[in-house]
Design an enzyme around this catalytic site. Structure first.
Site, PDB file in Angstrom:
ATOM      1  N   HIS A   1      -8.978   0.971  -5.893  1.00 17.96           N
ATOM      2  CA  HIS A   1      -8.117   0.288  -4.765  1.00 17.96           C
ATOM      3  C   HIS A   1      -6.648   0.406  -5.254  1.00 17.96           C
ATOM      4  CE1 HIS A   1     -11.387  -2.324  -3.568  1.00 17.96           C
ATOM      5  NE2 HIS A   1     -11.741  -2.217  -4.702  1.00 17.96           N
TER       6      HIS A   1
ATOM      7  N   TYR B   1       0.850  -1.042   0.003  1.00 21.03           N
ATOM      8  CA  TYR B   1      -0.233   0.106   0.008  1.00 21.03           C
ATOM      9  C   TYR B   1       0.816   1.282  -0.017  1.00 21.03           C
ATOM     10  CZ  TYR B   1      -3.597  -3.182   1.208  1.00 21.03           C
ATOM     11  OH  TYR B   1      -4.379  -4.437   0.981  1.00 21.03           O
TER      12      TYR B   1
HETATM   13  C1  DQA Z   1      -7.657  -2.193  -1.041  1.00 19.69           C
HETATM   14  C2  DQA Z   1      -7.825  -3.712  -1.245  1.00 19.69           C
HETATM   15  C3  DQA Z   1      -8.560  -4.497  -0.353  1.00 19.69           C
HETATM   16  O1  DQA Z   1      -8.695  -5.989  -0.927  1.00 19.69           O
HETATM   17  C4  DQA Z   1      -8.064  -4.630   0.902  1.00 19.69           C
HETATM   18  O2  DQA Z   1      -9.012  -5.286   2.003  1.00 19.69           O
HETATM   19  C5  DQA Z   1      -7.772  -3.175   1.435  1.00 19.69           C
HETATM   20  C6  DQA Z   1      -7.263  -2.367   0.395  1.00 19.69           C
HETATM   21  C7  DQA Z   1      -6.607  -1.607  -1.879  1.00 19.69           C
HETATM   22  O3  DQA Z   1      -6.760  -0.210  -1.786  1.00 19.69           O
HETATM   23  O4  DQA Z   1      -5.848  -2.045  -2.525  1.00 19.69           O
HETATM   24  O5  DQA Z   1      -7.923  -3.024   2.529  1.00 19.69           O
HETATM   25  O6  DQA Z   1      -9.051  -1.698  -1.104  1.00 19.69           O
END
Ligand code: DQA
Length: 185
Positions: free
Chosen positions: A140, A63
């Site tokens: 995402h 992330y």
């Molecule tokens: C997310 C992807 C999701 O699967 C995960 O549970 C997240 C972050 C992303 O931004 O890549 O918490 O939404």
């Protein structure tokens, strides 16, 4: 804040005047080419879901290193470029996210939502979006389609215009741009 002029950034012939006192004037393009159309600045609500308050600490290899505060600041900067007004919120509570979506009714022109893990099972958030029918885009940070199998499915995206994923933080910018374009059509 009010905005007069054509859509910035896309059409090229754009200027911005911030009402009511118009002390702040930003010239982006050729004022003489303005066709006289007045536009109100689009209002976008950005919603970040569960665990995204842990950005910066949580799995930085997936992330990134930015904190939620950094991300919100980036989004505010991009909103200026795109030419929209933005409000950023985050919640770890499904019901609270639903309430934020309800409260957006009649106030916001578009919703950018990263529901985080709620993406994969929250029929409540999905129904909240279909209740208000505000154009929404799911974002995402990571590419959910090349990770664990459970992330491949979104129960929310059927109620959205589309999904941006795997493009990092900038996905929020692309989503805002797309919502502003759509709101203009
Ligand atoms: C997310 C992807 C999701 O699967 C995960 O549970 C997240 C972050 C992303 O931004 O890549 O918490 O939404």
């Amino acid at each position: 804040y009010e905005y007069f002029g054509a859509h910035p950034y896309k059409n090229g012939y754009v200027f911005r005047v911030y009402a009511p006192n118009a002390l702040e004037v930003e010239v982006i393009g050729d004022f003489n080419k303005w066709d006289g159309t007045k536009h109100k600045m689009k209002k976008i609500l950005v919603i970040n879901g569960v665990n995204l308050n842990m950005l910066g600490v949580r799995e930085p290899e997936v992330y990134g290193k930015a904190t939620l505060k950094d991300l919100h600041e980036m989004i505010e900067g991009w909103a200026k470029e795109v030419g929209c007004e933005v409000t950023c919120v985050q919640s770890n509570y499904e019901g609270e996210i639903c309430e934020k979506i309800h409260q957006a009714y009649g106030v916001y022109d578009g919703i950018v939502i990263n529901p985080a893990a709620f993406t994969h099972y929250s029929y409540a958030i999905r129904d909240a979006l279909s209740s208000v029918r505000i154009p929404a885009i799911e974002v995402h940070i990571s590419n959910v389609h090349k990770r664990e199998a459970f992330r491949d499915n979104s129960v929310i995206v059927p109620e959205c215009m589309g999904q941006v994923c795997g493009l990092g933080y900038k996905g929020y910018k692309y989503a805002m741009e797309a919502l502003c374009d759509a709101a203009k059509d």
